[in-house]
Design a protein around this motif. Structure first.
Motif, PDB file in Angstrom:
ATOM      1  N   UNK A 113     -12.831 -12.219  -2.410  1.00  0.00           N
ATOM      2  CA  UNK A 113     -12.909 -10.902  -3.005  1.00  0.00           C
ATOM      3  C   UNK A 113     -12.644 -11.064  -4.485  1.00  0.00           C
ATOM      4  N   UNK A 114     -13.644 -10.840  -5.313  1.00  0.00           N
ATOM      5  CA  UNK A 114     -13.427 -11.017  -6.745  1.00  0.00           C
ATOM      6  C   UNK A 114     -12.418 -10.001  -7.260  1.00  0.00           C
ATOM      7  N   UNK A 115     -11.596 -10.441  -8.172  1.00  0.00           N
ATOM      8  CA  UNK A 115     -10.594  -9.578  -8.782  1.00  0.00           C
ATOM      9  C   UNK A 115     -11.066  -9.277 -10.197  1.00  0.00           C
ATOM     10  N   UNK A 116     -11.348  -8.016 -10.451  1.00  0.00           N
ATOM     11  CA  UNK A 116     -11.838  -7.611 -11.776  1.00  0.00           C
ATOM     12  C   UNK A 116     -10.657  -7.211 -12.647  1.00  0.00           C
ATOM     13  N   UNK A 117     -10.543  -7.847 -13.792  1.00  0.00           N
ATOM     14  CA  UNK A 117      -9.503  -7.466 -14.741  1.00  0.00           C
ATOM     15  C   UNK A 117      -8.094  -7.769 -14.270  1.00  0.00           C
ATOM     16  N   UNK A 118      -7.921  -8.706 -13.361  1.00  0.00           N
ATOM     17  CA  UNK A 118      -6.586  -9.102 -12.921  1.00  0.00           C
ATOM     18  C   UNK A 118      -6.026  -8.265 -11.797  1.00  0.00           C
ATOM     19  N   UNK A 119      -6.682  -7.164 -11.434  1.00  0.00           N
ATOM     20  CA  UNK A 119      -6.177  -6.349 -10.335  1.00  0.00           C
ATOM     21  C   UNK A 119      -7.293  -6.070  -9.349  1.00  0.00           C
ATOM     22  N   UNK A 120      -6.899  -5.706  -8.171  1.00  0.00           N
ATOM     23  CA  UNK A 120      -7.839  -5.359  -7.123  1.00  0.00           C
ATOM     24  C   UNK A 120      -7.967  -3.849  -7.067  1.00  0.00           C
ATOM     25  N   UNK A 121      -9.173  -3.344  -6.843  1.00  0.00           N
ATOM     26  CA  UNK A 121      -9.352  -1.899  -6.726  1.00  0.00           C
ATOM     27  C   UNK A 121      -8.835  -1.426  -5.371  1.00  0.00           C
ATOM     28  N   UNK A 122      -8.642  -0.129  -5.262  1.00  0.00           N
ATOM     29  CA  UNK A 122      -8.178   0.451  -4.001  1.00  0.00           C
ATOM     30  C   UNK A 122      -9.177   0.177  -2.889  1.00  0.00           C
ATOM     31  N   UNK A 123     -10.471   0.238  -3.206  1.00  0.00           N
ATOM     32  CA  UNK A 123     -11.494  -0.011  -2.182  1.00  0.00           C
ATOM     33  C   UNK A 123     -11.458  -1.455  -1.707  1.00  0.00           C
ATOM     34  N   UNK A 124     -11.287  -2.370  -2.632  1.00  0.00           N
ATOM     35  CA  UNK A 124     -11.192  -3.786  -2.236  1.00  0.00           C
ATOM     36  C   UNK A 124      -9.928  -4.030  -1.430  1.00  0.00           C
ATOM     37  N   UNK A 125      -8.841  -3.393  -1.815  1.00  0.00           N
ATOM     38  CA  UNK A 125      -7.591  -3.548  -1.065  1.00  0.00           C
ATOM     39  C   UNK A 125      -7.759  -3.019   0.355  1.00  0.00           C
ATOM     40  N   UNK A 126      -8.439  -1.887   0.495  1.00  0.00           N
ATOM     41  CA  UNK A 126      -8.711  -1.355   1.830  1.00  0.00           C
ATOM     42  C   UNK A 126      -9.581  -2.282   2.646  1.00  0.00           C
ATOM     43  N   UNK A 127     -10.587  -2.867   1.994  1.00  0.00           N
ATOM     44  CA  UNK A 127     -11.461  -3.831   2.668  1.00  0.00           C
ATOM     45  C   UNK A 127     -10.667  -5.067   3.087  1.00  0.00           C
ATOM     46  N   UNK A 128      -9.753  -5.513   2.227  1.00  0.00           N
ATOM     47  CA  UNK A 128      -8.882  -6.642   2.604  1.00  0.00           C
ATOM     48  C   UNK A 128      -8.075  -6.291   3.848  1.00  0.00           C
ATOM     49  N   UNK A 129      -7.593  -5.062   3.934  1.00  0.00           N
ATOM     50  CA  UNK A 129      -6.847  -4.622   5.112  1.00  0.00           C
ATOM     51  C   UNK A 129      -7.703  -4.627   6.361  1.00  0.00           C
TER      52      UNK A 129
END
Length: 181
Positions: A113-129
């Motif tokens: 999961x690419x991290x844009x700007x050093x942080x993960x977006x809420x959508x990516x975090x949800x997808x990680x979950x």
């Protein structure tokens, strides 16, 4: 029912503290809050960790609901499904023990999961979950299975949903606490 909700919550906490899960918490939290230099924005950490918890909670609750639907729809054929499930369980046990080898079961699937700007977006975090929930670590499997069973034999759908939610909170709240820390 009064005792089972705290038991489900405690089971989630025990799953968090299990020897297979606890060591990977820093990796997940690092992905959720970012690993770059500087202070972590607590609002980002809170939002991302809650999205991660929501992602795996959706998968665990959907797993429970689908098991219930499947069991209900099988009706008189449930006995055959139990026998088939037992055979699959024995088969998988032989594979894990190394007695029987199927290469397809040894495949490792990874995704970045690419991290844009050093942080993960809420959508990516949800997808990680969701991804975590779909391929949860082996140590939480037995505890999760026990809670799935308790939820399945509960008297109502709502009591089963409450047990699953309590388990997910027990597993998820420590993750949120670590992300905020």
């Amino acid at each position: 029912m009064e005792l089972t909700v705290p038991v489900a919550l405690l089971a989630g906490i025990v799953s968090f503290a299990s020897p297979c899960f606890l060591p990977i918490v820093p990796v997940f939290v690092g992905q959720l809050v970012g690993s770059g230099p500087g202070r972590v924005d607590r609002r980002v950490a809170l939002g991302n960790s809650l999205a991660f918890v929501a992602g795996f909670s959706i998968v665990f609750i959907a797993l429970w609901a689908s098991l219930g639907l499947l069991g209900r729809s099988l009706g008189p054929h449930a006995v055959h499904a139990r026998i088939l499930g037992g055979a699959v369980l024995v088969f998988m046990g032989l594979h894990v023990a190394g007695i029987l080898r199927l290469p397809v079961l040894d495949r490792l699937v990874r995704g970045r999961l690419p991290v844009a700007g050093g942080t993960t977006s809420v959508w990516r975090a949800g997808l990680m979950g969701v991804v975590f929930g779909a391929g949860w670590t082996p140590c939480i499997g037995p505890v999760l299975s026990g809670i799935l069973t308790l939820a399945t034999v509960s008297s109502t759908v709502w009591s089963g949903m409450l047990l699953m939610t309590a388990y997910c909170l027990g597993l998820g709240l420590p993750i949120v606490a670590v992300a905020l820390g």
